[in-house]
Design a protein around this motif. Structure first.
Motif, PDB file in Angstrom:
ATOM      1  N   GLU A  82      -7.117   7.381  -6.871  1.00  0.00           N
ATOM      2  CA  GLU A  82      -6.731   7.263  -5.461  1.00  0.00           C
ATOM      3  C   GLU A  82      -6.733   5.803  -5.022  1.00  0.00           C
ATOM      4  OE1 GLU A  82      -7.536   9.105  -1.024  1.00  0.00           O
ATOM      5  OE2 GLU A  82      -9.030   9.498  -2.580  1.00  0.00           O
ATOM      6  N   ALA A  83      -7.759   5.060  -5.430  1.00  0.00           N
ATOM      7  CA  ALA A  83      -7.840   3.642  -5.062  1.00  0.00           C
ATOM      8  C   ALA A  83      -6.648   2.857  -5.627  1.00  0.00           C
ATOM      9  CB  ALA A  83      -9.160   3.053  -5.563  1.00  0.00           C
ATOM     10  N   GLN A  84      -6.302   3.121  -6.892  1.00  0.00           N
ATOM     11  CA  GLN A  84      -5.167   2.427  -7.513  1.00  0.00           C
ATOM     12  C   GLN A  84      -3.855   2.754  -6.805  1.00  0.00           C
ATOM     13  OE1 GLN A  84      -6.241   3.479 -11.816  1.00  0.00           O
ATOM     14  NE2 GLN A  84      -4.671   1.911 -12.059  1.00  0.00           N
ATOM     15  N   CYS A  85      -3.660   4.035  -6.489  1.00  0.00           N
ATOM     16  CA  CYS A  85      -2.415   4.457  -5.837  1.00  0.00           C
ATOM     17  C   CYS A  85      -2.304   3.886  -4.432  1.00  0.00           C
ATOM     18  CB  CYS A  85      -2.315   5.977  -5.808  1.00  0.00           C
ATOM     19  SG  CYS A  85      -2.003   6.683  -7.446  1.00  0.00           S
ATOM     20  N   MET A 111       0.847  -1.201   0.000  1.00  0.00           N
ATOM     21  CA  MET A 111       0.000   0.000   0.000  1.00  0.00           C
ATOM     22  C   MET A 111       0.883   1.252   0.000  1.00  0.00           C
ATOM     23  SD  MET A 111      -3.100   0.980   2.488  1.00  0.00           S
ATOM     24  CE  MET A 111      -3.541   2.670   2.818  1.00  0.00           C
ATOM     25  N   SER A 112       0.623   2.179  -0.925  1.00  0.00           N
ATOM     26  CA  SER A 112       1.414   3.408  -1.020  1.00  0.00           C
ATOM     27  C   SER A 112       0.641   4.596  -0.462  1.00  0.00           C
ATOM     28  CB  SER A 112       1.778   3.703  -2.477  1.00  0.00           C
ATOM     29  OG  SER A 112       2.763   2.821  -2.922  1.00  0.00           O
ATOM     30  N   THR A 113       1.245   5.280   0.499  1.00  0.00           N
ATOM     31  CA  THR A 113       0.630   6.508   0.994  1.00  0.00           C
ATOM     32  C   THR A 113       1.339   7.722   0.402  1.00  0.00           C
ATOM     33  OG1 THR A 113       2.064   6.415   2.924  1.00  0.00           O
ATOM     34  CG2 THR A 113      -0.148   5.492   3.171  1.00  0.00           C
ATOM     35  N   PHE A 114       2.499   7.491  -0.233  1.00  0.00           N
ATOM     36  CA  PHE A 114       3.248   8.572  -0.860  1.00  0.00           C
ATOM     37  C   PHE A 114       2.940   8.547  -2.350  1.00  0.00           C
ATOM     38  CE2 PHE A 114       7.024  10.927  -2.305  1.00  0.00           C
ATOM     39  CZ  PHE A 114       7.072  11.937  -1.350  1.00  0.00           C
ATOM     40  N   VAL A 115       2.256   9.599  -2.821  1.00  0.00           N
ATOM     41  CA  VAL A 115       1.768   9.613  -4.213  1.00  0.00           C
ATOM     42  C   VAL A 115       2.237  10.879  -4.919  1.00  0.00           C
ATOM     43  CG1 VAL A 115      -0.256   9.513  -5.723  1.00  0.00           C
ATOM     44  CG2 VAL A 115      -0.288   8.295  -3.533  1.00  0.00           C
ATOM     45  N   ILE A 116       2.816  10.675  -6.101  1.00  0.00           N
ATOM     46  CA  ILE A 116       3.278  11.784  -6.935  1.00  0.00           C
ATOM     47  C   ILE A 116       2.239  12.062  -8.011  1.00  0.00           C
ATOM     48  CG2 ILE A 116       5.115  12.605  -8.470  1.00  0.00           C
ATOM     49  CD1 ILE A 116       5.996  11.916  -5.536  1.00  0.00           C
ATOM     50  N   GLY A 117       1.797  13.300  -8.121  1.00  0.00           N
ATOM     51  CA  GLY A 117       0.918  13.696  -9.227  1.00  0.00           C
ATOM     52  C   GLY A 117       1.778  14.124 -10.394  1.00  0.00           C
ATOM     53  N   TRP A 122      -4.786  14.214  -1.638  1.00  0.00           N
ATOM     54  CA  TRP A 122      -4.002  13.031  -1.265  1.00  0.00           C
ATOM     55  C   TRP A 122      -2.664  12.937  -2.018  1.00  0.00           C
ATOM     56  CZ3 TRP A 122      -3.885  10.157  -5.773  1.00  0.00           C
ATOM     57  CH2 TRP A 122      -4.958  10.339  -6.654  1.00  0.00           C
ATOM     58  N   LEU A 123      -2.370  13.891  -2.893  1.00  0.00           N
ATOM     59  CA  LEU A 123      -1.067  13.896  -3.563  1.00  0.00           C
ATOM     60  C   LEU A 123       0.014  14.410  -2.604  1.00  0.00           C
ATOM     61  CD1 LEU A 123      -1.987  15.360  -7.086  1.00  0.00           C
ATOM     62  CD2 LEU A 123      -1.552  12.952  -6.495  1.00  0.00           C
ATOM     63  N   SER A 124       1.122  13.700  -2.544  1.00  0.00           N
ATOM     64  CA  SER A 124       2.236  14.123  -1.675  1.00  0.00           C
ATOM     65  C   SER A 124       3.063  15.210  -2.341  1.00  0.00           C
ATOM     66  CB  SER A 124       3.142  12.928  -1.359  1.00  0.00           C
ATOM     67  OG  SER A 124       2.378  11.846  -0.860  1.00  0.00           O
ATOM     68  N   ARG A 125       3.287  15.060  -3.654  1.00  0.00           N
ATOM     69  CA  ARG A 125       4.052  16.041  -4.427  1.00  0.00           C
ATOM     70  C   ARG A 125       3.482  16.101  -5.841  1.00  0.00           C
ATOM     71  NH1 ARG A 125       8.621  17.654  -1.908  1.00  0.00           N
ATOM     72  NH2 ARG A 125       9.679  18.457  -3.737  1.00  0.00           N
ATOM     73  N   ILE A 126       3.742  17.226  -6.528  1.00  0.00           N
ATOM     74  CA  ILE A 126       3.319  17.374  -7.923  1.00  0.00           C
ATOM     75  C   ILE A 126       4.558  17.557  -8.787  1.00  0.00           C
ATOM     76  CG2 ILE A 126       2.086  18.844  -9.578  1.00  0.00           C
ATOM     77  CD1 ILE A 126       0.020  19.386  -7.342  1.00  0.00           C
ATOM     78  N   ALA A 150      -3.553   1.179  -3.365  1.00  0.00           N
ATOM     79  CA  ALA A 150      -3.363  -0.274  -3.445  1.00  0.00           C
ATOM     80  C   ALA A 150      -2.001  -0.659  -4.018  1.00  0.00           C
ATOM     81  CB  ALA A 150      -4.473  -0.889  -4.297  1.00  0.00           C
ATOM     82  N   ALA A 151      -1.210   0.317  -4.459  1.00  0.00           N
ATOM     83  CA  ALA A 151       0.066   0.033  -5.128  1.00  0.00           C
ATOM     84  C   ALA A 151       1.047  -0.648  -4.176  1.00  0.00           C
ATOM     85  CB  ALA A 151       0.678   1.327  -5.654  1.00  0.00           C
ATOM     86  N   SER A 152       1.779  -1.613  -4.720  1.00  0.00           N
ATOM     87  CA  SER A 152       2.752  -2.350  -3.907  1.00  0.00           C
ATOM     88  C   SER A 152       4.153  -1.732  -3.989  1.00  0.00           C
ATOM     89  CB  SER A 152       2.802  -3.804  -4.374  1.00  0.00           C
ATOM     90  OG  SER A 152       3.087  -3.837  -5.761  1.00  0.00           O
ATOM     91  N   SER A 153       4.334  -0.709  -4.835  1.00  0.00           N
ATOM     92  CA  SER A 153       5.653  -0.086  -4.987  1.00  0.00           C
ATOM     93  C   SER A 153       5.934   0.889  -3.845  1.00  0.00           C
ATOM     94  CB  SER A 153       5.748   0.620  -6.350  1.00  0.00           C
ATOM     95  OG  SER A 153       4.618   1.413  -6.611  1.00  0.00           O
ATOM     96  N   ALA A 154       7.196   1.333  -3.747  1.00  0.00           N
ATOM     97  CA  ALA A 154       7.632   2.221  -2.654  1.00  0.00           C
ATOM     98  C   ALA A 154       6.792   3.491  -2.585  1.00  0.00           C
ATOM     99  CB  ALA A 154       9.106   2.577  -2.842  1.00  0.00           C
ATOM    100  N   TYR A 155       6.381   3.969  -3.729  1.00  0.00           N
ATOM    101  CA  TYR A 155       5.472   5.110  -3.852  1.00  0.00           C
ATOM    102  C   TYR A 155       4.677   4.872  -5.134  1.00  0.00           C
ATOM    103  CZ  TYR A 155       8.953   6.812  -7.213  1.00  0.00           C
ATOM    104  OH  TYR A 155       9.805   6.922  -8.276  1.00  0.00           O
ATOM    105  N   ALA A 156       3.703   5.712  -5.401  1.00  0.00           N
ATOM    106  CA  ALA A 156       2.908   5.559  -6.616  1.00  0.00           C
ATOM    107  C   ALA A 156       2.878   6.887  -7.366  1.00  0.00           C
ATOM    108  CB  ALA A 156       1.483   5.114  -6.279  1.00  0.00           C
ATOM    109  N   VAL A 157       2.604   6.794  -8.673  1.00  0.00           N
ATOM    110  CA  VAL A 157       2.480   7.982  -9.516  1.00  0.00           C
ATOM    111  C   VAL A 157       1.074   8.013 -10.096  1.00  0.00           C
ATOM    112  CG1 VAL A 157       3.244   9.079 -11.673  1.00  0.00           C
ATOM    113  CG2 VAL A 157       4.936   8.087 -10.120  1.00  0.00           C
TER     114      VAL A 157
END
Length: 202
Positions: A98-101, A1-7, A127-131, A103-110
């Motif tokens: 948001e649901a896809q990100c 699960m990724s809580t760190f998401v890049i837009g 919910w985006l961590s950075r843009i 659920a992502a198994s990677s270190a972070y999601a884009v």
């Protein structure tokens, strides 16, 4: 699960897809707003039913799916129609991304969101961590767009004018990739950002 998401965003023909592919090659899950938007208006979906209710049956193709070319012509010519369509599609796209990100198994999601600046930026996507903005000069954008889509300069300029300006996109950026050179110049920029994002996510 990724809580760190890049837009990930940028104007038309800026090279967002090339950047997204490079993140994927590094093992990062990329959720694509264009794919989510197509799913939101897929045959049999609530989104398509709502769109037909708003615009009538003449937006349907012979197979019962959305006639995307007809819909594109309609909304390009009419701002109110475009806003009406966006009000149907965008909430569904945001929820799917948001649901896809998450659920992502990677270190972070884009989350690849072409219309992030136009769609309200961080206010709409809290919910985006950075843009991350893929930036190109408008002259390069126009040239690439004409070459890519086989269109004339007038239509290309109209497509650019319908989007947020370069300045508006850069105003929401935490990170910027300059993509006005050869494509292989992207590799190093994406690799550097990947190292940074992994550290921040960790």
């Amino acid at each position: 699960m990724s809580t760190f998401v890049i837009g990930l965003t940028g104007g038309v023909a800026s090279g967002k897809s090339e950047v997204a592919r490079r993140f994927e090659a590094l093992g990062i899950v990329v959720a694509d707003a264009d794919i989510a938007a197509r799913a939101a208006l897929a045959p049999g979906s609530d989104g398509l039913a709502e769109t037909v209710a708003a615009f009538g049956n003449d937006i349907l193709a012979a197979d019962g799916g959305l006639d995307r070319a007809a819909m594109r012509r309609r909304v390009f010519a009419d701002d109110a129609a475009r806003r009406r369509l966006e009000a149907i599609v965008h909430p569904r796209v945001r929820a799917a991304l948001e649901a896809q990100c998450r659920a992502a198994s990677s270190a972070y999601a884009v989350a690849a969101i072409p219309l992030l600046a136009e769609g309200g930026g961080r206010t709409t996507y809290p919910w985006l961590s950075r843009i991350l903005v893929v930036d190109v000069p408008e002259a390069v954008q126009l040239q690439r767009l004409q070459r890519r889509d086989g269109i004339d300069s007038e239509l290309a300029a109209g497509m650019l004018a319908a989007q947020a300006s370069r300045r508006e996109r850069l105003a929401i950026a935490d990170d910027v990739i300059a993509n006005d050179g050869p494509l292989d110049a992207l590799d190093e920029q994406v690799a550097a950002l990947d190292r940074r994002y992994r550290a921040l996510a960790g």
